[in-house]
Design a protein around this motif. Structure first.
Motif, short mmCIF file in Angstrom:
data_model
loop_
_atom_site.label_atom_id
_atom_site.label_comp_id
_atom_site.label_asym_id
_atom_site.label_seq_id
_atom_site.Cartn_x
_atom_site.Cartn_y
_atom_site.Cartn_z
N LEU A 173 0.83 -1.21 0.00
CA LEU A 173 0.00 0.00 0.00
C LEU A 173 0.87 1.26 0.00
O LEU A 173 0.56 2.23 -0.71
CB LEU A 173 -0.92 -0.01 1.22
N THR A 174 1.94 1.25 0.79
CA THR A 174 2.84 2.40 0.81
C THR A 174 3.47 2.65 -0.55
O THR A 174 3.56 3.79 -1.02
CB THR A 174 3.95 2.18 1.86
N ARG A 175 3.88 1.57 -1.21
CA ARG A 175 4.48 1.70 -2.54
C ARG A 175 3.48 2.25 -3.54
O ARG A 175 3.81 3.11 -4.37
CB ARG A 175 5.02 0.34 -3.01
N HIS A 176 2.24 1.79 -3.49
CA HIS A 176 1.22 2.26 -4.42
C HIS A 176 0.90 3.74 -4.20
O HIS A 176 0.71 4.50 -5.16
CB HIS A 176 -0.04 1.42 -4.28
N PHE A 177 0.85 4.16 -2.93
CA PHE A 177 0.60 5.57 -2.65
C PHE A 177 1.74 6.43 -3.18
O PHE A 177 1.50 7.53 -3.73
CB PHE A 177 0.43 5.78 -1.15
N LYS A 178 2.97 5.99 -3.03
CA LYS A 178 4.10 6.74 -3.55
C LYS A 178 4.04 6.83 -5.07
O LYS A 178 4.32 7.90 -5.66
CB LYS A 178 5.41 6.09 -3.11
N MET A 179 3.69 5.74 -5.72
CA MET A 179 3.56 5.76 -7.17
C MET A 179 2.49 6.76 -7.62
O MET A 179 2.67 7.51 -8.59
CB MET A 179 3.22 4.35 -7.69
N LEU A 180 1.37 6.80 -6.89
CA LEU A 180 0.30 7.73 -7.22
C LEU A 180 0.75 9.17 -7.02
O LEU A 180 0.44 10.05 -7.84
CB LEU A 180 -0.92 7.43 -6.34
N ILE A 181 1.48 9.44 -5.94
CA ILE A 181 1.95 10.80 -5.66
C ILE A 181 2.93 11.26 -6.74
O ILE A 181 2.81 12.37 -7.28
CB ILE A 181 2.60 10.86 -4.27
N TYR A 182 3.90 10.41 -7.08
CA TYR A 182 4.90 10.81 -8.08
C TYR A 182 4.30 10.91 -9.48
O TYR A 182 4.82 11.65 -10.33
CB TYR A 182 6.06 9.82 -8.07
N ALA A 183 3.21 10.17 -9.71
CA ALA A 183 2.55 10.28 -11.01
C ALA A 183 1.66 11.51 -11.11
O ALA A 183 1.39 12.00 -12.21
CB ALA A 183 1.70 9.03 -11.27
#
Length: 383
Positions: free
Chosen positions: A199-209
């Motif tokens: 979940l943490t990785r997915h949130f980071k991907m969403l933020i950077y995207a």
């Protein structure tokens, strides 16, 4: 170039003003919509909060297993989640089963005292009328409409019965809703704990995207800081509650107060509410002791005030204030304002929230001053 920048600023101000006035004029609608959203998402909010708290003993458990075995295995996670839930369950059961027997004894003692107190009141009334016959004659000479009094009494009884029935229906619906919300929250918390890295990785991907690199880095840094502040706050609160419970027990043992174990545990548990929790615990302890001895209850209030001074001026600012990086005066401010605005939830979350804003503001000001080539520690005349 300057004109375009000025135009953007003007447009931004106009849009902000329009949104601000719209919010002011439609505040009731926004508040109602927010309450509905909060009601629908409450189980998931509770689950996320529970997962954040349970993650602390989960990390401790997994780290200890890794130290012992020298390697991380996948079965550590479900075993750690089970350990975290069992730990919380044991702590809650420990508090409840220590406090409830004393509460039951107090209620039983109160029920036993009530008839004698009523008899004393009746005897006092009879004595008063016998010593003041003019008052009794005046009451007898009053023209009282007994039929009207009787009908009013019946109406009052019916209203009370209707209110009691409505209250029972409300209580049943609240209990059913609470059980459902608790079940959903537990399931959601287990899901978050099981897949927290993903979940943490997915949130980071969403933020950077969604944002440019500078803003994305800033948002991620704020998230890390928030996790650090709230984690330190929880660990500090638990440490402070443990210390306060021990202080209460030692003091009550020294002065031979009754119910010392249950009151100490109750006060320690309630002190998880910053600043004012220990006051609530002391108030409940005074009620418990007053059934046995009113003078002891008064001395217990004095004892609680002394402990409160030690806790508020020494223990809490040093243990919790330092753990979240917030000065003691701001801790008191956060609890008072947060509790006044949002009740119990505000009292619990106001300290770490203000601490996060305080640290972000401090870091931003230091960065701006350093960017301008100004000495952060210089006197105001030299800036």
């Amino acid at each position: 170039m300057a004109s375009k920048k000025t135009l953007k600023q003007i447009i931004g101000i106009i849009v902000f003003a329009a949104v601000f006035f719209w919010v002011i004029n439609n505040f009731g609608i926004i508040r109602q919509a927010w309450q509905q959203i909060l009601t629908l998402t409450l189980p998931f909010i509770l689950g996320a909060g529970a997962a954040f708290i349970l993650n602390l003993p989960l990390k401790l458990f997994e780290n200890q297993l890794v130290k012992w075995t020298g390697k991380y295995y996948n079965w550590y996670r479900p075993l750690g989640i089970l350990f975290a839930f069992l730990l919380v369950f044991v702590l809650i059961s420990f508090v409840v089963f220590l406090v409830l027997p004393d509460l039951q004894d107090t209620i039983s003692s109160f029920i036993a005292v009530v008839p004698s107190e009523i008899n004393k009141m009746v005897n006092w009334i009879n004595t008063y009328f016998s010593e003041n016959p003019a008052v009794l004659e005046g009451l007898q000479n009053m023209n009282l409409d007994m039929d009207s009094l009787r009908s009013r009494a019946i109406q009052t009884a019916q209203a009370v019965a209707t209110g009691i029935f409505g209250s029972l229906v409300t209580v049943v619906s609240v209990v059913v809703s609470s059980v459902f919300n608790t079940f959903i929250a537990i399931v959601f918390a287990i899901f978050i704990l099981s897949a927290k890295e993903s979940l943490t990785r997915h949130f980071k991907m969403l933020i950077y995207a969604s944002f440019n690199l500078e803003w994305a880095n800033y948002i991620v840094a704020v998230g890390k800081k928030a996790n650090e502040v709230f984690s330190n706050f929880i660990s500090g609160q638990v440490t402070e509650a443990f210390i306060l419970g021990i202080l209460f027990y030692l003091g009550m043992w020294l002065f031979n107060f009754p119910y010392r174990l249950s009151i100490s545990v109750l006060t320690g548990a309630l002190s998880l509410i910053p600043i004012f929790g220990a006051i609530f615990g002391g108030f409940l302890g005074a009620i418990l002791i007053s059934v046995i001895s009113l003078p002891q209850a008064i001395w217990f209030v004095v004892f609680t005030v002394v402990i409160q001074q030690i806790e508020g001026n020494i223990i809490y600012p040093r243990v919790v204030g330092n753990s979240v990086g917030l000065p003691g005066i701001w801790v008191m401010f956060a609890v008072t304002v947060g509790g006044g605005l949002f009740g119990l939830v505000g009292m619990l979350l106001s300290v770490p929230t203000l601490s996060l804003l305080y640290q972000l503001t401090r870091d931003t000001v230091s960065f701006k001053l350093a960017y301008k080539g100004l000495d952060v520690h210089a006197d105001s005349e030299n800036l």
